[in-house]
Design a protein around this motif. Structure first.
Motif, PDB file in Angstrom:
ATOM      1  N   PRO A  36       0.827  -1.211   0.000  1.00 16.01           N
ATOM      2  CA  PRO A  36       0.000   0.000   0.000  1.00 16.01           C
ATOM      3  C   PRO A  36       0.860   1.259   0.000  1.00 16.01           C
ATOM      4  O   PRO A  36       2.034   1.233   0.378  1.00 16.01           O
ATOM      5  CB  PRO A  36      -0.801  -0.126   1.301  1.00 16.01           C
ATOM      6  CG  PRO A  36       0.047  -0.990   2.178  1.00 16.01           C
ATOM      7  CD  PRO A  36       0.736  -1.958   1.271  1.00 16.01           C
ATOM      8  N   THR A  37       0.265   2.361  -0.425  1.00 18.35           N
ATOM      9  CA  THR A  37       0.930   3.654  -0.358  1.00 18.35           C
ATOM     10  C   THR A  37       0.215   4.513   0.679  1.00 18.35           C
ATOM     11  O   THR A  37      -0.954   4.290   0.968  1.00 18.35           O
ATOM     12  CB  THR A  37       0.898   4.374  -1.716  1.00 18.35           C
ATOM     13  OG1 THR A  37      -0.446   4.775  -2.005  1.00 18.35           O
ATOM     14  CG2 THR A  37       1.387   3.455  -2.840  1.00 18.35           C
ATOM     15  N   GLU A  38       0.927   5.469   1.224  1.00 21.52           N
ATOM     16  CA  GLU A  38       0.319   6.390   2.189  1.00 21.52           C
ATOM     17  C   GLU A  38       0.697   7.815   1.807  1.00 21.52           C
ATOM     18  O   GLU A  38       1.849   8.097   1.483  1.00 21.52           O
ATOM     19  CB  GLU A  38       0.807   6.104   3.617  1.00 21.52           C
ATOM     20  CG  GLU A  38       0.461   4.726   4.153  1.00 21.52           C
ATOM     21  CD  GLU A  38      -1.031   4.510   4.382  1.00 21.52           C
ATOM     22  OE1 GLU A  38      -1.809   5.474   4.228  1.00 21.52           O
ATOM     23  OE2 GLU A  38      -1.412   3.370   4.703  1.00 21.52           O
ATOM     24  N   ASN A  39      -0.281   8.700   1.839  1.00 15.49           N
ATOM     25  CA  ASN A  39      -0.053  10.109   1.539  1.00 15.49           C
ATOM     26  C   ASN A  39       0.479  10.805   2.785  1.00 15.49           C
ATOM     27  O   ASN A  39      -0.227  10.919   3.791  1.00 15.49           O
ATOM     28  CB  ASN A  39      -1.357  10.758   1.075  1.00 15.49           C
ATOM     29  CG  ASN A  39      -1.203  12.242   0.787  1.00 15.49           C
ATOM     30  OD1 ASN A  39      -0.088  12.751   0.663  1.00 15.49           O
ATOM     31  ND2 ASN A  39      -2.317  12.936   0.675  1.00 15.49           N
ATOM     32  N   THR A  40       1.723  11.273   2.755  1.00 14.99           N
ATOM     33  CA  THR A  40       2.307  11.907   3.936  1.00 14.99           C
ATOM     34  C   THR A  40       1.620  13.228   4.272  1.00 14.99           C
ATOM     35  O   THR A  40       1.823  13.773   5.366  1.00 14.99           O
ATOM     36  CB  THR A  40       3.814  12.142   3.753  1.00 14.99           C
ATOM     37  OG1 THR A  40       4.028  13.002   2.624  1.00 14.99           O
ATOM     38  CG2 THR A  40       4.539  10.825   3.536  1.00 14.99           C
ATOM     39  N   LEU A  41       0.803  13.745   3.346  1.00 17.60           N
ATOM     40  CA  LEU A  41       0.029  14.954   3.617  1.00 17.60           C
ATOM     41  C   LEU A  41      -1.371  14.618   4.136  1.00 17.60           C
ATOM     42  O   LEU A  41      -2.141  15.524   4.451  1.00 17.60           O
ATOM     43  CB  LEU A  41      -0.095  15.801   2.344  1.00 17.60           C
ATOM     44  CG  LEU A  41       1.216  16.242   1.693  1.00 17.60           C
ATOM     45  CD1 LEU A  41       0.940  17.010   0.412  1.00 17.60           C
ATOM     46  CD2 LEU A  41       2.051  17.082   2.668  1.00 17.60           C
ATOM     47  N   GLY A  42      -1.690  13.333   4.189  1.00 20.37           N
ATOM     48  CA  GLY A  42      -3.033  12.902   4.564  1.00 20.37           C
ATOM     49  C   GLY A  42      -3.087  12.256   5.927  1.00 20.37           C
ATOM     50  O   GLY A  42      -2.358  12.639   6.850  1.00 20.37           O
ATOM     51  N   GLU A  43      -3.944  11.238   6.048  1.00 18.73           N
ATOM     52  CA  GLU A  43      -4.178  10.578   7.325  1.00 18.73           C
ATOM     53  C   GLU A  43      -4.026   9.067   7.218  1.00 18.73           C
ATOM     54  O   GLU A  43      -4.200   8.501   6.138  1.00 18.73           O
ATOM     55  CB  GLU A  43      -5.597  10.895   7.845  1.00 18.73           C
ATOM     56  CG  GLU A  43      -5.847  12.359   8.154  1.00 18.73           C
ATOM     57  CD  GLU A  43      -7.238  12.591   8.736  1.00 18.73           C
ATOM     58  OE1 GLU A  43      -8.099  11.695   8.570  1.00 18.73           O
ATOM     59  OE2 GLU A  43      -7.453  13.638   9.359  1.00 18.73           O
ATOM     60  N   VAL A  44      -3.714   8.452   8.330  1.00 23.16           N
ATOM     61  CA  VAL A  44      -3.710   6.993   8.479  1.00 23.16           C
ATOM     62  C   VAL A  44      -4.532   6.680   9.708  1.00 23.16           C
ATOM     63  O   VAL A  44      -4.245   7.201  10.802  1.00 23.16           O
ATOM     64  CB  VAL A  44      -2.278   6.434   8.634  1.00 23.16           C
ATOM     65  CG1 VAL A  44      -2.320   4.963   9.014  1.00 23.16           C
ATOM     66  CG2 VAL A  44      -1.488   6.613   7.351  1.00 23.16           C
ATOM     67  N   GLU A  45      -5.566   5.876   9.529  1.00 22.89           N
ATOM     68  CA  GLU A  45      -6.465   5.516  10.631  1.00 22.89           C
ATOM     69  C   GLU A  45      -7.015   6.764  11.324  1.00 22.89           C
ATOM     70  O   GLU A  45      -7.038   6.873  12.552  1.00 22.89           O
ATOM     71  CB  GLU A  45      -5.738   4.606  11.632  1.00 22.89           C
ATOM     72  CG  GLU A  45      -5.294   3.277  11.022  1.00 22.89           C
ATOM     73  CD  GLU A  45      -4.513   2.414  12.001  1.00 22.89           C
ATOM     74  OE1 GLU A  45      -4.192   2.910  13.099  1.00 22.89           O
ATOM     75  OE2 GLU A  45      -4.231   1.256  11.651  1.00 22.89           O
ATOM     76  N   LYS A  46      -7.435   7.731  10.507  1.00 21.96           N
ATOM     77  CA  LYS A  46      -8.071   8.973  10.957  1.00 21.96           C
ATOM     78  C   LYS A  46      -7.143   9.872  11.770  1.00 21.96           C
ATOM     79  O   LYS A  46      -7.589  10.783  12.476  1.00 21.96           O
ATOM     80  CB  LYS A  46      -9.339   8.662  11.765  1.00 21.96           C
ATOM     81  CG  LYS A  46     -10.413   7.940  10.956  1.00 21.96           C
ATOM     82  CD  LYS A  46     -11.660   7.706  11.790  1.00 21.96           C
ATOM     83  CE  LYS A  46     -12.735   6.992  10.956  1.00 21.96           C
ATOM     84  NZ  LYS A  46     -13.979   6.769  11.742  1.00 21.96           N
ATOM     85  N   LYS A  47      -5.838   9.643  11.666  1.00 24.68           N
ATOM     86  CA  LYS A  47      -4.864  10.511  12.308  1.00 24.68           C
ATOM     87  C   LYS A  47      -3.901  11.043  11.248  1.00 24.68           C
ATOM     88  O   LYS A  47      -3.507  10.300  10.344  1.00 24.68           O
ATOM     89  CB  LYS A  47      -4.071   9.746  13.376  1.00 24.68           C
ATOM     90  CG  LYS A  47      -4.894   9.289  14.570  1.00 24.68           C
ATOM     91  CD  LYS A  47      -4.011   8.572  15.580  1.00 24.68           C
ATOM     92  CE  LYS A  47      -4.816   8.100  16.784  1.00 24.68           C
ATOM     93  NZ  LYS A  47      -3.949   7.386  17.762  1.00 24.68           N
ATOM     94  N   PRO A  48      -3.521  12.325  11.323  1.00 26.69           N
ATOM     95  CA  PRO A  48      -2.583  12.872  10.339  1.00 26.69           C
ATOM     96  C   PRO A  48      -1.273  12.079  10.324  1.00 26.69           C
ATOM     97  O   PRO A  48      -0.791  11.673  11.388  1.00 26.69           O
ATOM     98  CB  PRO A  48      -2.351  14.308  10.821  1.00 26.69           C
ATOM     99  CG  PRO A  48      -3.527  14.623  11.679  1.00 26.69           C
ATOM    100  CD  PRO A  48      -3.927  13.334  12.323  1.00 26.69           C
ATOM    101  N   VAL A  49      -0.747  11.870   9.147  1.00 25.64           N
ATOM    102  CA  VAL A  49       0.554  11.199   9.058  1.00 25.64           C
ATOM    103  C   VAL A  49       1.624  12.079   9.695  1.00 25.64           C
ATOM    104  O   VAL A  49       2.478  11.599  10.440  1.00 25.64           O
ATOM    105  CB  VAL A  49       0.908  10.890   7.585  1.00 25.64           C
ATOM    106  CG1 VAL A  49       2.330  10.344   7.486  1.00 25.64           C
ATOM    107  CG2 VAL A  49      -0.080   9.889   6.998  1.00 25.64           C
TER     108      VAL A  49
END
Length: 349
Positions: A36-49
């Motif tokens: 998977p990829t993750e947006n460092t400007l976004g969220e993971v599990e409803k928390k900001p990265v």
């Protein structure tokens, strides 16, 4: 039925049976596939990265995606031969010897612990690199990791010594020490101010000549702790290893500066990062590019040392942008967003 025909029938059955059984035997290989990829400007599990407290931040758009590789197999959960064969036939995955991921002298748990430690280290380095790029001052506790035999530092500097100054210049990062030593000539005396057992002392060392004729003392250093002027917290869930360093740095930098570093686009990339902003090579580049393209990225920031491999495996529609340093990556993204300026390409060598 003749004896010959019966013999052939029995032999064929045995070969088939052995083949079926053999296909499910465990083999010492690991299958690597796009993760998977993750947006460092976004969220993971409803928390900001990335969360920054104690400093002004700015709104961001687009995506700066870190990319990952998933693996199947390992000493405690080996894949079977059939799974390995399927992997060899799939161009989007790689089948590698088990020892590539799990060294013979390490358990699976130790490998996971090492990956977690490398992830933590990459986050600290990413913060340091972003602040260095933005010229925001910070300090670090640089300590002696070891000395080389028959080199000037042997017996004078000890493992665990904290370096405070070199020739009166405050030690900020490991590069501070390296640059100060290299400013000398072989035969010059380099004065290290250290803290040992809670006591400060000066240690003069006469520099020797290195392989390229430059001054060196034969000491290896590491960063024990950073002292940043504000807090940067990174949350990525169950992701390990150091290869997201570059994308963390870009995410931090984008949040600390006005404007859109991405130009509103989906940018993916990979690469380790040093506190000074140098981008290093990583593994699994082919699988990471597939994951990036599947996530909608059109630009892929590629460590310079991975360019040759990346060119041979890049999926259609993914532009490879060479990144040697964080500064080069930022400059390239600015050029892509504005449509002005040159963009370093892996194809350009």
């Amino acid at each position: 039925m003749s004896r010959r025909a019966l013999t052939l029938l029995v032999a064929s059955f045995l070969v088939l049976a052995l083949g079926v059984v053999g296909a499910f035997l465990p083999v010492p290989y690991v299958v690597l596939s796009p993760g998977p990829t993750e947006n460092t400007l976004g969220e993971v599990e409803k928390k900001p990265v990335i969360t920054i407290t104690g400093h002004e931040t700015f709104a961001t758009t687009g995506a700066l995606r870190l990319v990952t590789v998933e693996y199947k197999g390992g000493p405690t959960n080996r894949i079977d031969l059939l799974t390995a064969l399927r992997g060899w036939l799939d161009p989007t995955v790689a089948v590698v010897p088990e020892t590539t991921i799990f060294p013979p002298n390490q358990t699976a748990q130790q490998v996971e612990q090492q990956n977690a430690a490398e992830m933590t280290g990459s986050q600290d380095n990413a913060t340091a690199a972003a602040l260095t790029e933005l010229k925001i001052p910070f300090t670090a506790e640089v300590v002696v990791a070891g000395t080389e035999k028959e080199m000037p530092a042997e017996g004078k500097l000890k493992t665990g010594d904290q370096l405070l100054k070199v020739d009166g210049v405050d030690v900020v990062t490991v590069d501070t020490v390296t640059a100060q030593v290299k400013s000398h000539k072989p035969g010059d005396t380099v004065v290290f101010t250290i803290s040992r057992d809670g006591k400060q002392q000066g240690v003069p060392i006469v520099a020797a000549a290195g392989p390229e004729g430059n001054a060196m003392v034969g000491v290896s250093l590491s960063t024990k702790k950073y002292n940043f002027p504000f807090t940067v917290t990174i949350n990525v869930g169950d992701v390990g290893g150091p290869s997201a360093g570059l994308m963390f740095s870009l995410g931090i930098l984008d949040k600390l500066t006005p404007g859109e570093l991405t130009g509103g686009k989906s940018i993916a990339g990979t690469g380790t990062i040093t506190p000074e902003g140098r981008v290093g090579a990583i593994g699994g580049i082919a699988q990471k590019m597939v994951g990036a393209r599947d996530a909608g990225a059109t630009v892929f920031l590629t460590p310079a040392d991975n360019c040759a491999e990346a060119l041979n495996a890049a999926p259609d529609g993914l532009r490879l942008v060479k990144a040697t340093t964080l500064h080069e990556a930022v400059t390239a993204l600015d050029a892509l967003a504005s449509g002005k300026g040159s963009v370093p390409s892996c194809a350009a060598g």
